[in-house]
Design an enzyme around this catalytic site. Structure first.
Site, PDB file in Angstrom:
ATOM      1  N   GLU A 177      21.875 -22.522 -19.602  1.00  0.00           N
ATOM      2  CA  GLU A 177      20.853 -21.758 -18.873  1.00  0.00           C
ATOM      3  C   GLU A 177      21.473 -20.524 -18.206  1.00  0.00           C
ATOM      4  O   GLU A 177      20.877 -19.449 -18.191  1.00  0.00           O
ATOM      5  CB  GLU A 177      20.168 -22.658 -17.834  1.00  0.00           C
ATOM      6  CG  GLU A 177      19.212 -23.657 -18.487  1.00  0.00           C
ATOM      7  CD  GLU A 177      18.670 -24.710 -17.516  1.00  0.00           C
ATOM      8  OE1 GLU A 177      17.505 -25.074 -17.652  1.00  0.00           O
ATOM      9  OE2 GLU A 177      19.431 -25.170 -16.632  1.00  0.00           O
ATOM     10  N   ASP A 233       0.846  -1.194   0.000  1.00  0.00           N
ATOM     11  CA  ASP A 233       0.000   0.000   0.000  1.00  0.00           C
ATOM     12  C   ASP A 233       0.878   1.239   0.000  1.00  0.00           C
ATOM     13  O   ASP A 233       2.094   1.155   0.180  1.00  0.00           O
ATOM     14  CB  ASP A 233      -0.941  -0.024   1.223  1.00  0.00           C
ATOM     15  CG  ASP A 233      -0.187  -0.156   2.542  1.00  0.00           C
ATOM     16  OD1 ASP A 233       0.654   0.726   2.844  1.00  0.00           O
ATOM     17  OD2 ASP A 233      -0.410  -1.143   3.275  1.00  0.00           O
TER      18      ASP A 233
END
Ligand code: GLA
Length: 732
Positions: free
Chosen positions: A612, A532
């Protein structure tokens, strides 16, 4: 001038909006208008609404013409005929709750005042103008100060309320909401960002019917269940057209927000601290500051509203070193090791992370005394050297020697039953006399309304931070508040604990930031359970969700983006199959989705193949290339949450660079082409287009990209994604 007080009319103007109110003939502060920018005309026509109503039951026969039940008001109190949700309810010392607020004064305020103990938009550069309006009860000297600030450039109006008691006696505040936004239409949809852990901030659109819609949190934090950000919008409103109003609460505790219609077709939206479990004693001469609400209005759909919030949060809510600086790319060990690690294992991961270009290594939960599961030790913030196999600062030195920063996890507000802290200070726990509190996630919550407890936690955290080179903190909070009782407050002040708890958390955050201004705090609450505007004042990034599956993140990040800047969203590349959902997703999609956020990694890199690692090193470079665009650019949602594929786009402020991502959500069995139009470009600029590293032969005008679009040929299957770079041909 963005604030004008002229006779009985008070006007706030921003670049594209006007907010206007008037003192009406009955001396109430009426709301006149909030919408598109007005020229010099006044919305005084509307001052008549609430008068001459044909309502059969007027509130007061002595004043047949006026009805406080329907008149659009700026703020009102319980007890005098306003039967909508009234933002203020007090109990005076004589036991009465009747309060009638009339206009007293309005004054310009030079610079935006700080709200004591509370987060709020700040303005050190004079980018805003404010007005403070005083309302007063007709009988008692109870004063209500309404502070309005216009941030002209961003179409933002911030509001807050301060109550002063000069009645000569003590009173109880039973409700002090922060905003009341009455409107002259009632054909709205209320848009909420509700959800649950693993599915935070999901976009939902509910038509406003004849009964009141209320959303709230009673969990002690703003919660996973409903974010304290709301939009009400006209029926036709979408990303580009239609009117919408946003309200973001700058507060991290219990809140309520509701919207209702009146019989004459006006509406009321209110938002503030949840009055349930709130009773605040205000002694004679004392004042109470309620938190701020940030309002914005757009008549160009959601996209413009989003830009207003993103801009104002980035410029006027974020503070400190990282407010306007590159954020580090993190590797966090949580999903790689959980509680099972040694310094040696961590160092192995750090070395691989260095190879893919990561800046900061974050040691998550499990580094402190005896913490090998979630069953013990919260509150004992001392390094478990035995488990690590070395002192913490030795590990940090080795990580620093790799050229990486070091970050550490804390959960400062929580305590385990099995902890030295609990044994030493049982009264620092929120729990009622003679009851053992609920052990949610096997832990209790510390009574942050007790300044001694806050001091104690601050002392332990300071010891760690003073003796170790820590440049990042993950500030977690894995509980809702239950058993809310403070042993530090008298019996008749227990209704203050929830709010004082939030103030205590803010105080601790402020003290840490003041003492360690170079530390970046990333908030977290079992994922995004306290995401928030209150927390973003202290921690300019927040872990978005513990659901790290990129396909699930699409909807979470989509909802979060309506109010919160992309750079506020903590988001990492994780393992596949995903730990939460077991879904398999290609690395490319995991990376593309994590790039719509702070970017980082949360997997055991030592298990990856050299291909990877090479792939991720390349991805990190791409993120670094675009990190400024992602952090400061304008964000566009290209699709809705229900589309079969999802897209978003960043556009640089000069409109010369853009980056878009499209993710296929379901397999495209009918091979329908995706012809994607883009947003925010300069129509007359010619752009190069690079799709997944391959440049298209043609140049495209901004006009063509925005009106015709590109045929994205590469996407066929579920969970695939594509990255589109749109770059001004001139800048080549
Ligand atoms: C919470 C957080 C996770 C992790 C764990 C550690 O669930 O959301 O990211 O930090 O706590 O216990």
């Amino acid at each position: 001038m963005s604030v004008l007080i002229k006779e009985n009319i008070i006007t706030l103007n921003t670049k594209n909006t006007t907010y206007q109110m008037a003192v009406n003939p009955n001396n109430y502060l009426a709301h006149l208008y909030y919408g598109a920018l007005l020229d010099d005309s006044l919305a005084i026509e509307r001052g008549n609404v609430g008068y001459h109503t044909l309502l059969p039951l007027p509130y007061d026969c002595r004043n047949r013409e006026f009805s406080s039940a329907v008149c659009p008001l700026e703020y009102s109190a319980y007890g005098c005929g306003d039967f909508r949700t009234t933002p203020l309810k007090v109990r005076f010392s004589d036991g009465s709750s009747v309060c009638d607020l009339i206009f007293e004064s309005a004054n310009y305020v030079d610079s935006k005042p700080k709200l004591e103990g509370l987060p709020a938009l700040h303005d050190n550069e004079g980018k805003s103008q404010s007005v403070e309006i005083c309302l007063k009860d007709k009988v008692h000297d109870l004063r209500v100060y309404l502070l309005y600030t216009a941030f002209e450039e961003y179409d933002i109006i911030a509001r807050s309320v301060r109550i002063e008691n000069h009645t000569g006696g003590d009173l109880i505040l039973e409700s002090v909401l922060s905003t009341c936004l009455d409107n002259y239409e009632d054909e709205y949809d209320l848009i909420t960002f509700d959800g649950k852990p693993y599915a935070e901030r999901t976009f939902h659109r509910t038509p406003l019917g004849d009964v009141k819609l209320t959303c709230e949190s009673k969990r002690g934090s703003s919660s996973h269940q409903c974010n304290p950000f709301f939009i009400f919008a006209t029926k036709n409103c979408d990303e580009k057209v239609g009117e919408c109003y946003g309200s973001a609460f700058v507060y991290s505790g219990n809140y309520t927000a509701s919207m209702e219609k009146t019989p004459i077709g006006t509406t009321r939206f209110v938002m503030g601290i949840n009055p349930e479990n709130f009773n605040f004693l205000l002694k004679d001469g004392e004042s109470f500051q309620a938190p701020e609400v940030i309002h914005s209005y757009s008549n160009n759909g959601f996209s413009k509203l989003t830009h207003n919030y993103h801009d104002v949060i980035r410029k006027h809510l974020f503070r400190g070193k990282y407010a306007d600086a590159e954020r580090p790319i993190l590797i966090n060990n949580w999903e790689a090791t959980y509680f099972k690690f040694t310094a040696e294992k961590l160092l192995d991961i750090a070395k691989k992370a260095k190879a893919i270009g990561v800046d900061t290594f974050v040691l998550d939960d499990g580094w402190f005394l005896g913490r090998n599961s979630d069953n013990s030790s919260l509150g004992d913030w001392f390094v478990d050297e035995e488990k690590l196999g070395c002192p913490l600062n030795q590990l940090i030195k080795e990580i620093n020697a790799l050229g990486m920063k070091f970050g550490l996890w804390f959960e400062p507000e929580c305590i385990s039953e099995n902890s030295n802290l609990y044994r030493a200070h049982p009264n620092w726990v929120l729990q009622a006399p003679d009851r053992k509190g609920a052990l949610g996630r096997k832990q209790w919550v510390i009574d942050m309304s007790n300044p001694d407890a806050v001091d104690g936690i601050f002392g332990m955290m300071s010891d760690i931070l003073d003796n170790n080179n820590i440049e990042y903190i993950k500030w977690d909070f894995n509980r809702y508040l239950t058993d809310v009782y403070s042993h530090a407050l008298p019996a008749d002040s227990q209704g203050e604990v929830h709010h004082r708890y939030v103030l205590g958390v803010y105080d601790l955050l402020e003290r840490i930031l003041k003492k360690y201004p170079n530390v970046l705090i990333e908030g977290c609450a079992s994922g995004g359970g306290r995401f928030d505007c209150g927390m973003l004042y202290y921690s300019p990034q927040y872990w978005t969700s513990d659901n790290t599956d990129p396909m699930e993140r699409l909807s979470i990040q989509y909802g979060t983006s309506f109010c919160y800047p992309i750079i506020a969203m903590g988001s990492h590349v994780t393992e596949s199959p995903n730990h939460v959902t077991k879904r398999d997703t290609p690395f490319k999609t995991r990376s593309n989705v994590a790039m719509a956020g702070t970017y980082g990694f949360e997997l055991d890199l030592t298990k990856l193949s050299s291909e990877e690692i090479e792939f991720l090193a390349n991805e990190t470079n791409v993120y670094k290339k675009y990190s400024q665009l992602i952090r400061t650019g304008d964000y566009y949602r290209l699709t809705s949450n229900s589309a079969r594929y999802m897209g978003w786009q960043f556009v640089s402020n000069d409109k010369l660079n853009s980056l878009a991502v499209i993710v296929q959500r379901t397999s495209n069995i009918d091979f329908k082409p995706i012809i994607q139009k883009f947003e925010g470009l300069n129509p007359s600029v010619m752009y190069r287009v690079v799709i997944d590293g391959k440049e298209r032969e043609n140049l495209y005008s901004g006009n063509a990209l925005m009106n015709i679009g590109l045929n994205i040929r590469s996407l066929k299957y579920e969970n695939e994604s594509t990255r589109i770079e749109i770059l001004s041909a001139k800048a080549q």
